[in-house]
Design an enzyme around this catalytic site. Structure first.
Site, PDB file in Angstrom:
ATOM      1  N   PRO A   1      -3.797  -3.986  -4.377  1.00  0.00           N
ATOM      2  CA  PRO A   1      -2.701  -4.893  -4.643  1.00  0.00           C
ATOM      3  C   PRO A   1      -1.394  -4.315  -5.308  1.00  0.00           C
ATOM      4  CG  PRO A   1      -4.801  -6.036  -4.988  1.00  0.00           C
ATOM      5  CD  PRO A   1      -5.045  -4.465  -5.063  1.00  0.00           C
ATOM      6  N   GLU A   2      -0.552  -4.306  -4.727  1.00  0.00           N
ATOM      7  CA  GLU A   2       0.991  -3.756  -5.385  1.00  0.00           C
ATOM      8  C   GLU A   2       1.548  -5.100  -5.356  1.00  0.00           C
ATOM      9  OE1 GLU A   2       2.250  -0.116  -4.032  1.00  0.00           O
ATOM     10  OE2 GLU A   2       0.350   0.478  -3.352  1.00  0.00           O
TER      11      GLU A   2
ATOM     12  N   LYS B   1       2.430  -6.552 -11.244  1.00  0.00           N
ATOM     13  CA  LYS B   1       1.250  -6.705 -10.331  1.00  0.00           C
ATOM     14  C   LYS B   1       0.368  -7.818 -11.203  1.00  0.00           C
ATOM     15  CE  LYS B   1       1.341  -1.851  -9.121  1.00  0.00           C
ATOM     16  NZ  LYS B   1       0.410  -0.512  -9.154  1.00  0.00           N
TER      17      LYS B   1
ATOM     18  N   ARG C   1      -3.285  11.696  -8.889  1.00  0.00           N
ATOM     19  CA  ARG C   1      -3.282  10.871  -8.071  1.00  0.00           C
ATOM     20  C   ARG C   1      -2.827  11.404  -6.509  1.00  0.00           C
ATOM     21  NH1 ARG C   1      -2.099   5.960  -9.941  1.00  0.00           N
ATOM     22  NH2 ARG C   1      -2.638   5.255  -7.652  1.00  0.00           N
TER      23      ARG C   1
END
Length: 292
Positions: free
Chosen positions: A2-3, A53, A281
């Site tokens: 979820p962003e 968020k 990342r």
DNA sequence: CGGGGTTCCTGGCCGC
DNA sequence: TGCGGCCAGGAACCCC
């Protein structure tokens, strides 16, 4: 994962379900990430807002004689300002749902329930999080010191006071890689790995760039906004676990140009997209369109 | 105080 | 079929 578009979709769907509800009981996983959920007991939910968020449930003391404040005569406390907040971060795999089943903890029907709040009308709001990267906190309204990223959170993407020059100044204050800066939530709130890759691809900026000039910063800001707005229009991106409160999936995963497409041809120039780990990342980009 | 490294978690997938 | 190993990653946390 979820962003902003996913979290906003959840907020919009959940708020009408819980606004005005009174929390009568609660239970949570023993992890410090979730254990404060029962601190919401005795409060009425005034509404749900979102910052980046983070979901912020406004809470007011429901009082001992107010199991359900809405039908009572006199001033409705849920119409006033919240005095506390229930903060929920969905992490990687978090989801919020409302149902009618009575429960204990642990939930024998779903081992991934991490917290649940019983509501005075018999329903239960509950938090499901397979990988436990989510987080729950109950704080005095506006006191976000216990959540450093929220405390230092940058402007909302659609904040009109955020313009190209401000975004550029914010980026120029650090020499970290542009993608790492986007993920830091400082120059702008709500961007995660998917939409960072998408926006940088659209803007033609290499994710490892350490300096972005004013013109390219302005261009990037526009693309961040477009990518987020389009994802919101399509209910968010469901890669695996993301679900809305009513269990439906997003539809934006079919519209991604860059994230998750390593090795596949760039939709602008047909060069195979490449990926590599940057600052721990995974980053995916087009080596031609996003040259250093 | 900015920045870098580490940690938290578990399902899904791959190779043998 | 079973299983070890690896991967995904937001943000807190610790340290310099």
């Amino acid at each position: 994962m979820p962003e902003l578009p996913e979290v906003e979709t959840v907020r919009a769907q959940l708020e009408p379900l819980v606004r005005g509800a009174v929390v009568t009981d609660a239970r949570a996983h023993h992890s410090a990430k979730f254990a404060s959920a029962p601190e919401a007991i005795g409060s009425a939910i005034t509404g749900i807002t979102r910052r980046g968020k983070y979901l912020l449930f406004g809470l007011v003391d429901a009082g001992p004689d107010r199991p359900d404040p809405v039908p009572h005569p006199g001033p409705d406390p849920t119409q006033g300002p919240a005095d506390r907040e229930l903060i929920v971060h969905l992490g990687m795999t978090g989801a919020l749902h409302v149902d009618n089943a009575p429960r204990r903890y642990p939930n024998e029907r779903d081992p991934y329930e991490r917290a649940s709040w019983d509501l005075a009308d018999g329903r239960t709001l509950w938090f499901r999080d397979i990988r436990r990267f989510g987080r729950i906190a109950v704080v005095r309204a506006g006191d976000h010191r216990s959540l450093p990223t929220l405390y230092h959170l940058g402007p909302e993407p659609f904040d009109p006071s955020l313009d190209g020059p401000r975004f550029h100044r914010s980026l120029a204050a650090s020499r970290r890689r542009i993608k790492t800066q986007l993920l830091s939530q400082r120059p702008i709130a709500g961007v995660g790995n998917i939409y960072a890759d998408e926006a940088l691809w659209r803007a033609g900026i290499h994710p490892a760039a350490r300096r972005v000039g004013p013109d390219r910063a302005d261009l990037l800001l526009g693309h961040v906004r477009d990518v987020l707005a389009e994802a919101l229009d399509h209910g968010g991106t469901t890669l695996r676990d993301y679900r809305t409160p009513d269990h439906s999936t997003g539809r934006n995963q079919f519209r991604l140009d860059c994230y998750g497409r390593s090795g596949q041809p760039c939709r602008r120039c047909a060069t195979p997209l490449t990926s590599r780990e940057l600052d721990q990342r995974t980053a995916t980009w087009c080596p031609t369109c996003q040259a250093h």
